[in-house]
Design a protein around this motif. Sequence first.
Motif, PDB file in Angstrom:
ATOM      1  N   HIS A 198       0.794  -1.312   0.021  1.00  0.00           N
ATOM      2  CA  HIS A 198       0.047  -0.181  -0.011  1.00  0.00           C
ATOM      3  C   HIS A 198       0.936   1.130   0.019  1.00  0.00           C
ATOM      4  O   HIS A 198       0.414   2.266  -0.627  1.00  0.00           O
ATOM      5  N   PHE A 199       2.012   1.206   0.840  1.00  0.00           N
ATOM      6  CA  PHE A 199       2.625   2.539   0.918  1.00  0.00           C
ATOM      7  C   PHE A 199       4.125   2.335  -0.061  1.00  0.00           C
ATOM      8  O   PHE A 199       4.900   3.193   0.008  1.00  0.00           O
ATOM      9  N   ASN A 200       4.048   1.726  -0.666  1.00  0.00           N
ATOM     10  CA  ASN A 200       5.206   1.412  -1.573  1.00  0.00           C
ATOM     11  C   ASN A 200       5.494   2.768  -2.466  1.00  0.00           C
ATOM     12  O   ASN A 200       6.570   3.333  -2.558  1.00  0.00           O
ATOM     13  N   LYS A 201       4.325   3.035  -3.240  1.00  0.00           N
ATOM     14  CA  LYS A 201       4.666   4.154  -4.078  1.00  0.00           C
ATOM     15  C   LYS A 201       4.700   5.427  -3.222  1.00  0.00           C
ATOM     16  O   LYS A 201       5.472   6.404  -3.894  1.00  0.00           O
ATOM     17  N   HIS A 202       4.184   5.374  -1.957  1.00  0.00           N
ATOM     18  CA  HIS A 202       4.381   6.625  -1.326  1.00  0.00           C
ATOM     19  C   HIS A 202       5.838   6.808  -0.940  1.00  0.00           C
ATOM     20  O   HIS A 202       6.280   7.822  -1.120  1.00  0.00           O
ATOM     21  N   HIS A 203       6.603   5.949  -0.497  1.00  0.00           N
ATOM     22  CA  HIS A 203       7.738   6.133  -0.076  1.00  0.00           C
ATOM     23  C   HIS A 203       8.918   6.126  -1.308  1.00  0.00           C
ATOM     24  O   HIS A 203       9.890   6.942  -1.150  1.00  0.00           O
ATOM     25  N   LYS A 204       8.501   5.506  -2.316  1.00  0.00           N
ATOM     26  CA  LYS A 204       9.186   5.918  -3.542  1.00  0.00           C
ATOM     27  C   LYS A 204       9.044   7.400  -4.091  1.00  0.00           C
ATOM     28  O   LYS A 204      10.062   7.872  -4.625  1.00  0.00           O
ATOM     29  N   GLY A 205       8.081   7.819  -3.765  1.00  0.00           N
ATOM     30  CA  GLY A 205       7.672   9.283  -4.095  1.00  0.00           C
ATOM     31  C   GLY A 205       8.596  10.177  -3.343  1.00  0.00           C
ATOM     32  O   GLY A 205       9.251  11.323  -3.717  1.00  0.00           O
ATOM     33  N   LEU A 206       8.672   9.964  -2.048  1.00  0.00           N
ATOM     34  CA  LEU A 206       9.367  10.608  -1.023  1.00  0.00           C
ATOM     35  C   LEU A 206      10.942  10.453  -1.266  1.00  0.00           C
ATOM     36  O   LEU A 206      11.784  11.597  -1.215  1.00  0.00           O
ATOM     37  N   LEU A 207      11.224   9.169  -2.021  1.00  0.00           N
ATOM     38  CA  LEU A 207      12.864   9.010  -2.203  1.00  0.00           C
ATOM     39  C   LEU A 207      12.980   9.826  -3.580  1.00  0.00           C
ATOM     40  O   LEU A 207      14.091  10.542  -3.523  1.00  0.00           O
ATOM     41  N   ALA A 208      12.121   9.937  -4.320  1.00  0.00           N
ATOM     42  CA  ALA A 208      12.164  10.864  -5.698  1.00  0.00           C
ATOM     43  C   ALA A 208      12.459  12.291  -5.140  1.00  0.00           C
ATOM     44  O   ALA A 208      13.195  12.880  -6.239  1.00  0.00           O
ATOM     45  N   ARG A 209      11.605  12.589  -4.556  1.00  0.00           N
ATOM     46  CA  ARG A 209      11.409  13.844  -4.064  1.00  0.00           C
ATOM     47  C   ARG A 209      12.982  14.571  -3.415  1.00  0.00           C
ATOM     48  O   ARG A 209      13.686  15.529  -3.691  1.00  0.00           O
ATOM     49  N   ALA A 210      13.407  13.457  -2.428  1.00  0.00           N
ATOM     50  CA  ALA A 210      14.761  13.694  -1.950  1.00  0.00           C
ATOM     51  C   ALA A 210      15.836  13.717  -2.930  1.00  0.00           C
ATOM     52  O   ALA A 210      16.722  14.777  -2.911  1.00  0.00           O
ATOM     53  N   LEU A 211      15.805  13.114  -4.143  1.00  0.00           N
ATOM     54  CA  LEU A 211      16.843  13.073  -5.069  1.00  0.00           C
ATOM     55  C   LEU A 211      16.844  14.319  -5.800  1.00  0.00           C
ATOM     56  O   LEU A 211      17.697  14.761  -6.480  1.00  0.00           O
ATOM     57  N   VAL A 212      15.433  14.925  -5.991  1.00  0.00           N
ATOM     58  CA  VAL A 212      15.413  16.064  -6.563  1.00  0.00           C
ATOM     59  C   VAL A 212      15.994  17.531  -5.955  1.00  0.00           C
ATOM     60  O   VAL A 212      16.670  18.114  -6.527  1.00  0.00           O
ATOM     61  N   VAL A 213      15.506  17.497  -4.870  1.00  0.00           N
ATOM     62  CA  VAL A 213      15.705  18.757  -4.152  1.00  0.00           C
ATOM     63  C   VAL A 213      17.040  18.776  -3.332  1.00  0.00           C
ATOM     64  O   VAL A 213      17.545  19.865  -2.993  1.00  0.00           O
ATOM     65  N   THR A 214      17.675  17.642  -3.407  1.00  0.00           N
ATOM     66  CA  THR A 214      19.072  17.689  -2.650  1.00  0.00           C
ATOM     67  C   THR A 214      20.198  18.452  -3.602  1.00  0.00           C
ATOM     68  O   THR A 214      20.219  18.528  -4.742  1.00  0.00           O
ATOM     69  N   ARG A 215      21.224  19.039  -2.907  1.00  0.00           N
ATOM     70  CA  ARG A 215      22.315  19.354  -3.519  1.00  0.00           C
ATOM     71  C   ARG A 215      23.216  18.745  -4.051  1.00  0.00           C
ATOM     72  O   ARG A 215      24.090  19.004  -4.877  1.00  0.00           O
ATOM     73  N   ALA A 216      23.252  17.459  -3.317  1.00  0.00           N
ATOM     74  CA  ALA A 216      24.230  16.454  -3.625  1.00  0.00           C
ATOM     75  C   ALA A 216      23.874  16.066  -5.212  1.00  0.00           C
ATOM     76  O   ALA A 216      22.745  16.045  -5.705  1.00  0.00           O
ATOM     77  N   ASP A 217      24.766  15.352  -5.792  1.00  0.00           N
ATOM     78  CA  ASP A 217      24.798  14.560  -7.058  1.00  0.00           C
ATOM     79  C   ASP A 217      25.250  13.215  -6.921  1.00  0.00           C
ATOM     80  O   ASP A 217      26.723  12.902  -7.067  1.00  0.00           O
ATOM     81  N   PRO A 218      24.420  12.151  -6.161  1.00  0.00           N
ATOM     82  CA  PRO A 218      24.994  10.879  -6.054  1.00  0.00           C
ATOM     83  C   PRO A 218      25.774  10.399  -7.259  1.00  0.00           C
ATOM     84  O   PRO A 218      25.178  10.522  -8.434  1.00  0.00           O
ATOM     85  N   THR A 219      26.661   9.679  -7.139  1.00  0.00           N
ATOM     86  CA  THR A 219      27.534   8.539  -8.205  1.00  0.00           C
ATOM     87  C   THR A 219      27.470   7.370  -7.814  1.00  0.00           C
ATOM     88  O   THR A 219      27.915   6.506  -8.658  1.00  0.00           O
ATOM     89  N   ASP A 220      26.935   7.003  -6.756  1.00  0.00           N
ATOM     90  CA  ASP A 220      26.679   5.343  -6.349  1.00  0.00           C
ATOM     91  C   ASP A 220      25.634   5.117  -5.373  1.00  0.00           C
ATOM     92  O   ASP A 220      25.110   6.148  -4.822  1.00  0.00           O
ATOM     93  N   ILE A 221      25.335   3.978  -4.786  1.00  0.00           N
ATOM     94  CA  ILE A 221      24.311   3.575  -4.009  1.00  0.00           C
ATOM     95  C   ILE A 221      24.677   4.201  -2.663  1.00  0.00           C
ATOM     96  O   ILE A 221      23.771   4.695  -2.047  1.00  0.00           O
ATOM     97  N   ARG A 222      25.887   4.374  -2.260  1.00  0.00           N
ATOM     98  CA  ARG A 222      25.992   5.026  -0.803  1.00  0.00           C
ATOM     99  C   ARG A 222      25.549   6.395  -0.711  1.00  0.00           C
ATOM    100  O   ARG A 222      24.887   6.889   0.020  1.00  0.00           O
ATOM    101  N   GLY A 223      25.806   7.181  -1.960  1.00  0.00           N
ATOM    102  CA  GLY A 223      25.442   8.488  -2.053  1.00  0.00           C
ATOM    103  C   GLY A 223      23.765   8.686  -1.998  1.00  0.00           C
ATOM    104  O   GLY A 223      23.318   9.449  -1.479  1.00  0.00           O
ATOM    105  N   VAL A 224      23.254   7.785  -2.961  1.00  0.00           N
ATOM    106  CA  VAL A 224      21.902   7.576  -2.934  1.00  0.00           C
ATOM    107  C   VAL A 224      21.176   7.519  -1.255  1.00  0.00           C
ATOM    108  O   VAL A 224      20.428   7.979  -1.018  1.00  0.00           O
ATOM    109  N   ALA A 225      21.884   6.365  -0.802  1.00  0.00           N
ATOM    110  CA  ALA A 225      21.310   6.035   0.636  1.00  0.00           C
ATOM    111  C   ALA A 225      21.764   7.217   1.713  1.00  0.00           C
ATOM    112  O   ALA A 225      20.842   7.624   2.453  1.00  0.00           O
TER     113      ALA A 225
END
Length: 248
Positions: A198-225
């Motif tokens: 049920h909440f899968n899409k919600h949390h993926k939406g939150l993750l996508a938002r975080a990846l948009v608004v961050t000033r970081a530019d991750p280059t690997d999974i550690r950066g995404v985490a």
Amino acid sequence: MLVLLPPSETKSDGGSGAPLDLADLAMPQLSAVRDKLITEVVQLAADPAASAEVLGLGKGADAEIARNASLRTSATRPALERYTGVLYDALDAKSFTKVQRAKAYARLGIGSALFGAVRAADPIPAYRLSGGTKLPGLPTLSALWRDVLPDALYAEAAGELVIDLRSGTYQQLGRVPDAITANVLTEHPDGSRTVVSHFNKHHKGLLARALVVTRADPTDIRGVARVATAAGLRAEIASPTELLIITG
């Protein structure tokens, strides 16, 4: 960084953009398949009963079929504004600043049964076509897209990190080698974990938002985490290409 989102069955109406022009969409190498599918969907809409059956429509079928009938003539709006639903509510693009919206346009792509994939800024009309639909007289959507979509997505990523948040159905249309995926799990009091539905899409939406608004530019999974954690999500690295978002 390219973040691939799933589409949604629900879409906003209207728009202020000119009618669909495939030349305006990213990944022009997909135009031939896009045009073929649009032609078939428009023709199918001329038979409402057949269209409802093929598309699996129930209540509200007339409105959905009307959308498909006018695919080439109806107004468009950016894909980021066209798709709606749980994930897009969590993404909350309406709250983006100008700078954040520009980042969203630069970083987000959206999977699509009809278009293969689009960029967030691409002007598209409202339509109804799901990834598992089999259109009369054509191969499966997976068969149509698998020869062109993977290469198009690879070229679009241009060597940057890809975070693929699409559902399995849309990943099957065109996989991206070595893309990072995210799975959402609920942790129970006894320590066991189960897949969230049920909440899968919600949390993926939150993750996508975080990846948009961050000033970081991750280059690997550690950066995404790190980005996910900074946004208040509980993230764990399961493998070099799998991120877990833990709830509960």
